[in-house]
Write an enzyme that holds these catalytic residues in place. Structure first.
Site, PDB file in Angstrom:
ATOM      1  N   ASP A   1     -27.817  18.821  17.694  1.00  0.00           N
ATOM      2  CA  ASP A   1     -29.605  18.062  18.235  1.00  0.00           C
ATOM      3  C   ASP A   1     -28.776  17.310  19.768  1.00  0.00           C
ATOM      4  O   ASP A   1     -28.229  16.801  19.323  1.00  0.00           O
ATOM      5  CB  ASP A   1     -29.295  16.322  17.164  1.00  0.00           C
ATOM      6  CG  ASP A   1     -30.238  15.018  18.065  1.00  0.00           C
ATOM      7  OD1 ASP A   1     -30.547  15.242  19.001  1.00  0.00           O
ATOM      8  OD2 ASP A   1     -29.929  14.593  17.207  1.00  0.00           O
ATOM      9  N   VAL A   2     -30.307  18.111  20.518  1.00  0.00           N
ATOM     10  CA  VAL A   2     -29.482  17.702  22.369  1.00  0.00           C
ATOM     11  C   VAL A   2     -28.934  16.204  22.656  1.00  0.00           C
ATOM     12  O   VAL A   2     -28.142  15.853  23.759  1.00  0.00           O
ATOM     13  CB  VAL A   2     -30.403  17.841  23.035  1.00  0.00           C
ATOM     14  CG1 VAL A   2     -30.396  20.155  22.790  1.00  0.00           C
ATOM     15  CG2 VAL A   2     -31.709  18.032  23.029  1.00  0.00           C
TER      16      VAL A   2
ATOM     17  N   ASN B   1     -34.426  24.225  26.708  1.00  0.00           N
ATOM     18  CA  ASN B   1     -35.218  24.208  26.825  1.00  0.00           C
ATOM     19  C   ASN B   1     -36.007  23.837  25.309  1.00  0.00           C
ATOM     20  O   ASN B   1     -37.139  23.339  24.921  1.00  0.00           O
ATOM     21  CB  ASN B   1     -35.565  26.247  26.307  1.00  0.00           C
ATOM     22  CG  ASN B   1     -36.458  26.352  25.210  1.00  0.00           C
ATOM     23  OD1 ASN B   1     -37.479  26.171  25.903  1.00  0.00           O
ATOM     24  ND2 ASN B   1     -36.537  26.477  23.726  1.00  0.00           N
TER      25      ASN B   1
ATOM     26  N   TYR C   1     -45.276  12.338  27.933  1.00  0.00           N
ATOM     27  CA  TYR C   1     -44.720  14.120  28.107  1.00  0.00           C
ATOM     28  C   TYR C   1     -44.667  13.871  29.306  1.00  0.00           C
ATOM     29  O   TYR C   1     -43.524  14.327  29.822  1.00  0.00           O
ATOM     30  CB  TYR C   1     -45.741  14.670  26.655  1.00  0.00           C
ATOM     31  CG  TYR C   1     -44.919  15.815  27.946  1.00  0.00           C
ATOM     32  CD1 TYR C   1     -44.305  16.593  26.706  1.00  0.00           C
ATOM     33  CD2 TYR C   1     -45.665  16.379  27.826  1.00  0.00           C
ATOM     34  CE1 TYR C   1     -43.837  18.122  26.667  1.00  0.00           C
ATOM     35  CE2 TYR C   1     -45.752  18.059  28.636  1.00  0.00           C
ATOM     36  CZ  TYR C   1     -44.422  18.703  27.609  1.00  0.00           C
ATOM     37  OH  TYR C   1     -44.566  19.950  27.631  1.00  0.00           O
TER      38      TYR C   1
ATOM     39  N   LYS D   1     -41.862  15.601  32.026  1.00  0.00           N
ATOM     40  CA  LYS D   1     -40.936  17.106  32.740  1.00  0.00           C
ATOM     41  C   LYS D   1     -41.334  16.610  34.019  1.00  0.00           C
ATOM     42  O   LYS D   1     -40.332  17.359  35.008  1.00  0.00           O
ATOM     43  CB  LYS D   1     -42.713  17.808  32.263  1.00  0.00           C
ATOM     44  CG  LYS D   1     -42.747  18.201  30.235  1.00  0.00           C
ATOM     45  CD  LYS D   1     -40.493  18.293  30.809  1.00  0.00           C
ATOM     46  CE  LYS D   1     -41.137  18.932  29.459  1.00  0.00           C
ATOM     47  NZ  LYS D   1     -40.029  20.282  28.730  1.00  0.00           N
TER      48      LYS D   1
END
Length: 269
Positions: free
Chosen positions: A66-67, A93, A154, A158
């Site tokens: 789990d990042v 990623n 979102y 980014k």
């Protein structure tokens, strides 16, 4: 130049979609080995089997990760070193497109990327790379270069990933770390992020916006993005930002505010 051959990579979200395609394409281009850092256990094991079937044993490992948990992320680095002795390339990623759970989305898309960069810079790529240079590729999106009305949060994550990459991609950082930072921005891609996207936003008004976008989307394969990754790693300058869409891979030139100010004063420049 082949910056991939003989190296070891760690890919977050490597158990499916673009992440798995990245792993396979890197191995086709001479990568020594890859760690699939993936939160979904079933996806991780399936991906590992696919790689073993195509490339043979000892080319990959799966580490449940789990990042958003820095300790788990660091365990993926440690396990990579235990197995392969080196680590050269980090592909940040892992990501979700789900404004309905925006806190979790920020944690995965942005905080997780920060954790990966810091672990690479503070200990792992700086100390345990094979050659003189380490490489970090942060996967953003074309929505990080535009105003994506249907998924504003979102898009914000980014944009942040691109800014992070460009900041760590400055010469003053490279001179002390010898770690090259690159941002890859895929266009609309046939991955799980795209499936059922109408159910993963802030409500009916945003769903209507997305419905208006859907008929106009040109969707590419994840394999196209994976091929772009190789080009970006081999050709990308430190701090550069690249787009992969419509079977094209190209670099984006983001002007500074000083350059924009000059252009406004003299549009002919």
């Amino acid at each position: 130049m082949n910056a991939v051959a003989g190296k070891v990579a760690l890919i977050t979200g490597g158990g499916a979609g673009i992440g798995l395609c990245y792993a396979k394409e890197l191995l086709r281009n001479g990568l020594k080995a890859v760690t699939l850092a993936e939160i979904n256990k079933e996806n991780g094991h399936n991906a590992l089997k696919q790689i073993q079937d195509e490339f043979g044993p000892d080319k990959a490992i799966f580490v449940k990760t789990d990042v958003t948990d820095k300790g788990q992320f660091e365990d993926a680095f440690k396990t990579t070193l235990e197995k392969f002795k080196n680590i050269d390339i980090l592909i940040n990623n892992a990501g979700i497109m789900n404004d309905a759970v925006w806190e979790r989305q920020i944690g995965i898309n942005f905080v997780g990327t920060i954790y990966g960069c810091l672990l690479a810079l503070d200990n792992y790529l700086i100390k345990y790379r094979t050659d003189r240079e380490g490489i970090v590729v942060n996967v953003a999106s074309i929505s990080g270069l535009e105003r994506f009305q249907a998924f504003p949060i979102y898009a914000g994550t980014k944009h942040a990933v691109i800014g992070l990459t460009r900041a760590w991609g400055m010469d003053m950082h490279y001179s002390r770390t010898k770690i090259r930072f690159l941002a890859l921005c895929p266009g609309v891609t046939d991955t799980p992020l795209l499936h059922d996207c109408l159910e993963r936003n802030l409500g009916p008004a945003y769903q209507d916006i997305m419905k208006g976008h859907l008929p106009h989307l040109t969707i590419q394969s994840p394999e196209n993005v994976a091929r772009a990754l190789i080009k970006v790693i081999n050709e990308g300058q430190n701090g550069s930002v690249w787009v992969a869409e419509h079977n094209e891979t190209y670099e984006i030139d983001i002007p500074s505010r000083q350059q924009l100010r000059i252009r406004m004063k003299d549009p002919d420049l």
